[in-house]
Write a protein that holds these residues in place. Structure first.
Motif, PDB file in Angstrom:
ATOM      1  N   SER A  41       0.842  -1.191   0.000  1.00  0.00           N
ATOM      2  CA  SER A  41       0.000   0.000   0.000  1.00  0.00           C
ATOM      3  C   SER A  41       0.880   1.244   0.000  1.00  0.00           C
ATOM      4  O   SER A  41       1.058   1.912   1.005  1.00  0.00           O
ATOM      5  CB  SER A  41      -0.964   0.016   1.181  1.00  0.00           C
ATOM      6  OG  SER A  41      -1.889   1.065   1.014  1.00  0.00           O
ATOM      7  N   SER A  42       1.425   1.501  -1.179  1.00  0.00           N
ATOM      8  CA  SER A  42       2.292   2.664  -1.326  1.00  0.00           C
ATOM      9  C   SER A  42       1.492   3.951  -1.212  1.00  0.00           C
ATOM     10  O   SER A  42       0.267   3.962  -1.322  1.00  0.00           O
ATOM     11  CB  SER A  42       3.023   2.616  -2.667  1.00  0.00           C
ATOM     12  OG  SER A  42       2.099   2.746  -3.730  1.00  0.00           O
ATOM     13  N   ASP A  43       2.188   5.037  -0.999  1.00  0.00           N
ATOM     14  CA  ASP A  43       1.536   6.341  -0.872  1.00  0.00           C
ATOM     15  C   ASP A  43       1.111   6.895  -2.232  1.00  0.00           C
ATOM     16  O   ASP A  43       0.238   7.745  -2.301  1.00  0.00           O
ATOM     17  CB  ASP A  43       2.474   7.325  -0.173  1.00  0.00           C
ATOM     18  CG  ASP A  43       2.722   6.933   1.273  1.00  0.00           C
ATOM     19  OD1 ASP A  43       1.819   6.323   1.894  1.00  0.00           O
ATOM     20  OD2 ASP A  43       3.814   7.229   1.788  1.00  0.00           O
ATOM     21  N   ALA A  44       1.740   6.434  -3.297  1.00  0.00           N
ATOM     22  CA  ALA A  44       1.419   6.923  -4.638  1.00  0.00           C
ATOM     23  C   ALA A  44       0.688   5.836  -5.417  1.00  0.00           C
ATOM     24  O   ALA A  44       1.107   4.686  -5.448  1.00  0.00           O
ATOM     25  CB  ALA A  44       2.699   7.306  -5.373  1.00  0.00           C
ATOM     26  N   ALA A  45      -0.407   6.221  -6.045  1.00  0.00           N
ATOM     27  CA  ALA A  45      -1.170   5.272  -6.861  1.00  0.00           C
ATOM     28  C   ALA A  45      -0.453   5.035  -8.178  1.00  0.00           C
ATOM     29  O   ALA A  45       0.085   5.966  -8.782  1.00  0.00           O
ATOM     30  CB  ALA A  45      -2.568   5.815  -7.121  1.00  0.00           C
ATOM     31  N   THR A  46      -0.429   3.791  -8.615  1.00  0.00           N
ATOM     32  CA  THR A  46       0.182   3.437  -9.890  1.00  0.00           C
ATOM     33  C   THR A  46      -0.883   2.805 -10.771  1.00  0.00           C
ATOM     34  O   THR A  46      -1.566   1.879 -10.350  1.00  0.00           O
ATOM     35  CB  THR A  46       1.324   2.423  -9.684  1.00  0.00           C
ATOM     36  OG1 THR A  46       2.275   2.981  -8.790  1.00  0.00           O
ATOM     37  CG2 THR A  46       1.995   2.070 -10.988  1.00  0.00           C
ATOM     38  N   PHE A  47      -1.025   3.353 -11.973  1.00  0.00           N
ATOM     39  CA  PHE A  47      -2.013   2.820 -12.909  1.00  0.00           C
ATOM     40  C   PHE A  47      -1.278   2.206 -14.081  1.00  0.00           C
ATOM     41  O   PHE A  47      -0.355   2.801 -14.631  1.00  0.00           O
ATOM     42  CB  PHE A  47      -2.959   3.928 -13.392  1.00  0.00           C
ATOM     43  CG  PHE A  47      -3.784   4.509 -12.280  1.00  0.00           C
ATOM     44  CD1 PHE A  47      -4.969   3.910 -11.903  1.00  0.00           C
ATOM     45  CD2 PHE A  47      -3.356   5.629 -11.596  1.00  0.00           C
ATOM     46  CE1 PHE A  47      -5.729   4.424 -10.874  1.00  0.00           C
ATOM     47  CE2 PHE A  47      -4.098   6.159 -10.552  1.00  0.00           C
ATOM     48  CZ  PHE A  47      -5.285   5.558 -10.188  1.00  0.00           C
ATOM     49  N   ILE A  48      -1.695   1.025 -14.474  1.00  0.00           N
ATOM     50  CA  ILE A  48      -1.065   0.308 -15.577  1.00  0.00           C
ATOM     51  C   ILE A  48      -2.107   0.151 -16.684  1.00  0.00           C
ATOM     52  O   ILE A  48      -3.188  -0.396 -16.464  1.00  0.00           O
ATOM     53  CB  ILE A  48      -0.555  -1.067 -15.123  1.00  0.00           C
ATOM     54  CG1 ILE A  48       0.470  -0.903 -14.004  1.00  0.00           C
ATOM     55  CG2 ILE A  48       0.029  -1.848 -16.293  1.00  0.00           C
ATOM     56  CD1 ILE A  48       0.847  -2.187 -13.328  1.00  0.00           C
ATOM     57  N   SER A  49      -1.754   0.634 -17.860  1.00  0.00           N
ATOM     58  CA  SER A  49      -2.639   0.526 -19.015  1.00  0.00           C
ATOM     59  C   SER A  49      -2.583  -0.886 -19.589  1.00  0.00           C
ATOM     60  O   SER A  49      -1.498  -1.454 -19.750  1.00  0.00           O
ATOM     61  CB  SER A  49      -2.224   1.545 -20.072  1.00  0.00           C
ATOM     62  OG  SER A  49      -3.045   1.402 -21.204  1.00  0.00           O
ATOM     63  N   VAL A  50      -3.746  -1.437 -19.874  1.00  0.00           N
ATOM     64  CA  VAL A  50      -3.817  -2.787 -20.445  1.00  0.00           C
ATOM     65  C   VAL A  50      -4.675  -2.709 -21.705  1.00  0.00           C
ATOM     66  O   VAL A  50      -5.794  -2.203 -21.673  1.00  0.00           O
ATOM     67  CB  VAL A  50      -4.449  -3.774 -19.425  1.00  0.00           C
ATOM     68  CG1 VAL A  50      -4.573  -5.150 -20.050  1.00  0.00           C
ATOM     69  CG2 VAL A  50      -3.635  -3.828 -18.162  1.00  0.00           C
ATOM     70  N   LYS A  51      -4.122  -3.205 -22.805  1.00  0.00           N
ATOM     71  CA  LYS A  51      -4.875  -3.223 -24.047  1.00  0.00           C
ATOM     72  C   LYS A  51      -5.626  -4.553 -24.140  1.00  0.00           C
ATOM     73  O   LYS A  51      -5.032  -5.614 -24.113  1.00  0.00           O
ATOM     74  CB  LYS A  51      -3.947  -3.050 -25.246  1.00  0.00           C
ATOM     75  CG  LYS A  51      -4.684  -2.978 -26.563  1.00  0.00           C
ATOM     76  CD  LYS A  51      -3.726  -2.759 -27.715  1.00  0.00           C
ATOM     77  CE  LYS A  51      -4.514  -2.690 -29.010  1.00  0.00           C
ATOM     78  NZ  LYS A  51      -3.602  -2.481 -30.145  1.00  0.00           N
ATOM     79  N   VAL A  52      -6.947  -4.467 -24.267  1.00  0.00           N
ATOM     80  CA  VAL A  52      -7.779  -5.661 -24.362  1.00  0.00           C
ATOM     81  C   VAL A  52      -8.345  -5.715 -25.775  1.00  0.00           C
ATOM     82  O   VAL A  52      -8.917  -4.759 -26.270  1.00  0.00           O
ATOM     83  CB  VAL A  52      -8.932  -5.617 -23.327  1.00  0.00           C
ATOM     84  CG1 VAL A  52      -9.817  -6.835 -23.471  1.00  0.00           C
ATOM     85  CG2 VAL A  52      -8.375  -5.487 -21.938  1.00  0.00           C
ATOM     86  N   GLU A  53      -8.132  -6.825 -26.414  1.00  0.00           N
ATOM     87  CA  GLU A  53      -8.632  -6.982 -27.781  1.00  0.00           C
ATOM     88  C   GLU A  53      -9.850  -7.846 -27.820  1.00  0.00           C
ATOM     89  O   GLU A  53     -10.076  -8.693 -27.050  1.00  0.00           O
ATOM     90  CB  GLU A  53      -7.532  -7.575 -28.662  1.00  0.00           C
ATOM     91  CG  GLU A  53      -6.363  -6.652 -28.780  1.00  0.00           C
ATOM     92  CD  GLU A  53      -5.263  -7.240 -29.654  1.00  0.00           C
ATOM     93  OE1 GLU A  53      -5.503  -8.204 -30.399  1.00  0.00           O
ATOM     94  OE2 GLU A  53      -4.151  -6.729 -29.567  1.00  0.00           O
TER      95      GLU A  53
END
Length: 53
Positions: A41-53
């Motif tokens: 539970s880091s202090d900074a949010a991390t968003f990862i883009s995922v390409k869904v086909e």
């Protein structure tokens, strides 16, 4: 902590609250659980883009 001998880990944790409350408290660092790494539970949010086909 108790051992049930069945899970992948020899330890399990029991909390007297709902899963929603548990997740909220873990994410907001109001609850610590030894099952998670120390830096969970880091202090900074991390968003990862995922390409869904």
């Amino acid at each position: 902590m108790e051992s049930d001998g069945v899970s992948r880990s020899p330890e399990h944790h029991i909390y007297s609250l709902s899963i929603t409350d548990f997740l909220c408290k873990i994410i907001t660092k109001k609850l610590a659980c030894d099952a998670f790494p120390d830096d969970f539970s880091s202090d900074a949010a991390t968003f990862i883009s995922v390409k869904v086909e």
